[in-house]
Design a protein around this motif. Sequence first.
Motif, mmCIF file in Angstrom:
data_model
loop_
_atom_site.group_PDB
_atom_site.id
_atom_site.type_symbol
_atom_site.label_atom_id
_atom_site.label_comp_id
_atom_site.label_asym_id
_atom_site.label_seq_id
_atom_site.Cartn_x
_atom_site.Cartn_y
_atom_site.Cartn_z
ATOM 1 N N SER A 152 0.841 -1.191 0.000
ATOM 2 C CA SER A 152 0.000 0.000 0.000
ATOM 3 C C SER A 152 0.878 1.245 0.000
ATOM 4 O O SER A 152 2.014 1.217 0.473
ATOM 5 C CB SER A 152 -0.899 0.023 1.244
ATOM 6 O OG SER A 152 -1.720 -1.121 1.288
ATOM 7 N N LEU A 153 0.318 2.335 -0.524
ATOM 8 C CA LEU A 153 1.018 3.610 -0.597
ATOM 9 C C LEU A 153 0.106 4.722 -0.115
ATOM 10 O O LEU A 153 -1.112 4.637 -0.277
ATOM 11 C CB LEU A 153 1.415 3.922 -2.046
ATOM 12 C CG LEU A 153 2.248 2.898 -2.797
ATOM 13 C CD1 LEU A 153 2.261 3.224 -4.287
ATOM 14 C CD2 LEU A 153 3.655 2.864 -2.250
ATOM 15 N N LEU A 154 0.700 5.763 0.451
ATOM 16 C CA LEU A 154 -0.042 6.983 0.735
ATOM 17 C C LEU A 154 0.842 8.162 0.371
ATOM 18 O O LEU A 154 2.058 8.057 0.373
ATOM 19 C CB LEU A 154 -0.518 7.055 2.187
ATOM 20 C CG LEU A 154 0.451 7.357 3.325
ATOM 21 C CD1 LEU A 154 0.796 8.834 3.433
ATOM 22 C CD2 LEU A 154 -0.153 6.897 4.633
ATOM 23 N N VAL A 155 0.200 9.276 0.047
ATOM 24 C CA VAL A 155 0.907 10.528 -0.204
ATOM 25 C C VAL A 155 0.262 11.593 0.668
ATOM 26 O O VAL A 155 -0.961 11.619 0.828
ATOM 27 C CB VAL A 155 0.909 10.912 -1.704
ATOM 28 C CG1 VAL A 155 -0.489 11.151 -2.228
ATOM 29 C CG2 VAL A 155 1.805 12.119 -1.958
ATOM 30 N N THR A 156 1.098 12.443 1.255
ATOM 31 C CA THR A 156 0.592 13.513 2.110
ATOM 32 C C THR A 156 0.345 14.774 1.280
ATOM 33 O O THR A 156 0.803 14.872 0.137
ATOM 34 C CB THR A 156 1.594 13.855 3.227
ATOM 35 O OG1 THR A 156 2.762 14.438 2.647
ATOM 36 C CG2 THR A 156 1.960 12.615 4.047
ATOM 37 N N GLU A 157 -0.363 15.726 1.890
ATOM 38 C CA GLU A 157 -0.606 16.994 1.219
ATOM 39 C C GLU A 157 0.700 17.711 0.872
ATOM 40 O O GLU A 157 0.769 18.473 -0.070
ATOM 41 C CB GLU A 157 -1.495 17.890 2.082
ATOM 42 C CG GLU A 157 -2.914 17.392 2.173
ATOM 43 C CD GLU A 157 -3.784 18.246 3.076
ATOM 44 O OE1 GLU A 157 -3.297 19.263 3.620
ATOM 45 O OE2 GLU A 157 -4.962 17.891 3.247
ATOM 46 N N GLY A 158 1.777 17.428 1.632
ATOM 47 C CA GLY A 158 3.081 18.021 1.370
ATOM 48 C C GLY A 158 3.893 17.286 0.327
ATOM 49 O O GLY A 158 5.031 17.665 0.037
ATOM 50 N N GLY A 159 3.343 16.204 -0.229
ATOM 51 C CA GLY A 159 4.023 15.481 -1.289
ATOM 52 C C GLY A 159 4.978 14.398 -0.836
ATOM 53 O O GLY A 159 5.831 13.956 -1.604
ATOM 54 N N VAL A 160 4.836 13.924 0.401
ATOM 55 C CA VAL A 160 5.699 12.873 0.940
ATOM 56 C C VAL A 160 5.004 11.521 0.783
ATOM 57 O O VAL A 160 3.818 11.398 1.085
ATOM 58 C CB VAL A 160 6.028 13.138 2.427
ATOM 59 C CG1 VAL A 160 6.890 12.027 2.997
ATOM 60 C CG2 VAL A 160 6.714 14.494 2.574
ATOM 61 N N VAL A 161 5.754 10.500 0.325
ATOM 62 C CA VAL A 161 5.194 9.165 0.093
ATOM 63 C C VAL A 161 5.605 8.208 1.209
ATOM 64 O O VAL A 161 6.759 8.203 1.637
ATOM 65 C CB VAL A 161 5.666 8.595 -1.270
ATOM 66 C CG1 VAL A 161 5.189 7.163 -1.463
ATOM 67 C CG2 VAL A 161 5.186 9.479 -2.407
ATOM 68 N N TYR A 162 4.638 7.404 1.656
ATOM 69 C CA TYR A 162 4.864 6.338 2.629
ATOM 70 C C TYR A 162 4.396 5.036 1.990
ATOM 71 O O TYR A 162 3.445 5.041 1.199
ATOM 72 C CB TYR A 162 4.051 6.586 3.899
ATOM 73 C CG TYR A 162 4.525 7.754 4.728
ATOM 74 C CD1 TYR A 162 5.238 7.538 5.905
ATOM 75 C CD2 TYR A 162 4.269 9.060 4.335
ATOM 76 C CE1 TYR A 162 5.666 8.613 6.668
ATOM 77 C CE2 TYR A 162 4.705 10.136 5.091
ATOM 78 C CZ TYR A 162 5.405 9.908 6.259
ATOM 79 O OH TYR A 162 5.835 10.954 7.002
ATOM 80 N N SER A 163 5.050 3.920 2.356
ATOM 81 C CA SER A 163 4.635 2.621 1.826
ATOM 82 C C SER A 163 4.715 1.567 2.918
ATOM 83 O O SER A 163 5.432 1.728 3.901
ATOM 84 C CB SER A 163 5.508 2.226 0.634
ATOM 85 O OG SER A 163 6.842 2.011 1.037
#
Length: 133
Positions: free
Chosen positions: A67-78
């Motif tokens: 799974s992936l997420l992106v924050t409003e600041g443009g940072v990606v987490y997986s």
Amino acid sequence: RSLLLGPSPYTRRLLSCGFDSQHRAVLGHAHDLTSGGPPSLRLPVPSPVPAAAGLRVSGVAAGAVHSLLVTEGGVVYSWGSSKFGALGHGVDCDGRKVERQFEPRRVEALAGVRVVMVAASPSHGGWGLDYSH
């Protein structure tokens, strides 16, 4: 499994629910929410992902094993299984390939790059970059 963005007064909370039948850590919880033991394989109702608390999440994507997420600041987490390198974490501090990540972890290889969207296929992830800055 499902990933959802829930409303909150200050941030969009990441929630997950479902069944992790292959023990691939796709639900995003490092510990069972009730017992505090190993990650649960079943979350029958949407539950906040603790490692994403406080993040201003703007988008999520669910692949078959990650799974992936992106924050409003443009940072990606997986998080999930890193089969085929889908998580983008490379190796850990001991020089070993990261096989599974039980909770969202920042993709350091994208530090300094503003990502605006994430997408996930069955075995790979991708991100859309903002070149306007």
